[in-house]
Write a protein that holds these residues in place. Sequence first.
Motif: not given
Length: 462
Positions: A270-275, A277
């Motif tokens: 969840t966090i890695k794709p948000l970063l 982005l």
Amino acid sequence: MQTANLFPLVLILAAVAYWLAFQRSRAVAAPLGGVRHLKALPTHYAARAALWSAIPGLIVLALWTGFEGKVIQGIVMGSLPQDMWPDSPGKASLLLSQISNVASGSLDPDLASEPIAKAAALLKTLREQSSLFMTILVILITVLGAAFAWFRVAPHINARNSVETTLRRIFFVCAALAVLITLGIVFSVILETVRFFGRVPITDFLFGTSWSPQTALRADQVGADGAFGVIPLFTGTLLISAIALLVAVPTGLLSAIYLSEYAGKKVRSTIKPLLELLAGIPTVVYGFFAALTVAPFIRDLAESIGLEASSQSALAAGLVMGIMIIPFVSSLSDDVINAVPQSLRDGSLALGATQSETMKKVIFPAALPGIMGGILLAASRAIGETMIVVMAAGLAANLTANPLDSVTTVTVQIATLLVGDQEFDSAKTLSAFALGMLLFIVTLALNVLALKIVRKYREQYE
């Protein structure tokens, strides 16, 4: 036929040649007992046919497109009366532009002189004939190449060697082209830099503390000679880049450590794709955010504690730029940390080390070269950023180390100097090339220094 339509046509003909050669190779092999009696696989014969048809056609298309404009312009200019021949490149460009506008219909031929109208008609005719001849020649060469390859499908011919040799030469040409383009860029910048230093002393450029390239129209005006001291620009560049790295490196590195060593699979996914982005947001959006939100907030906060802050400050640009380059550090560092062999982790834990000690003493030193590469990439991105600095830090070349003041960077000034119609014979325009050359040298020096640091620490694990 236009080049944009002719290029896919050549590829389609190459695909047809591939299919025909493939079918012929199977037909030739059938009486012999199968494809095992051929010197190469059917796909090799087919690939050779595709290459022999596409490559000559594309080469002719590229050469024709590259020289067509110059040849046609020379013929059109030669058709004009001798008294209309331009005596400078600028006048020649204006005259050709007028002829092109008349030929394209953008300008009414009745409003142009008779020689211009005749030259425009000639230009239009030459373009049509050139397009027709180019289409016929490219298609003919492509078909001939396919036919020659089709007739060369024989059991005793090893098409595999031919395909591999051709591909090897293509790869070499691509690699050489990349090197030559790089050398061309460097030499072009060097030549313009030398021209600039012929007008402005190099000592004034390197050690000057004032940057004001706007030269006056008359010699008796103030600042007629301009001021080309580069120190304020590099001071602003280093100040904003340092602020950005102070934000991005700790945040990105700690995020990478958490995601790779401590976070669960669901949290990581969840966090890695948000970063990541953050890297996809356009820089103009970051610029608006910095100019409309961050910069006013910093100014109001500074005034509330009794400090004087500009509405455009290095701190605002650096903070937002740091947010922008966080993915460059976190994503690369995370990949590098995950690439460290699991045996190093297991060995450290088996010896009684804690997870944090394993991270600090084993994993981090082993991943240091890759982490340094991510930091260098982030630093290069920060040094080369323009839009955020323009919108949040301004264009004022102030020599200051105060992050609350307005500053500018080298890249912003390069963009500013080359905007609009410029004559490349003035010190103002040539200074952009000198700035680019100096920035290239500084960046190269930083990369060499970083490589030495990486090599020093990597030796412990070789």
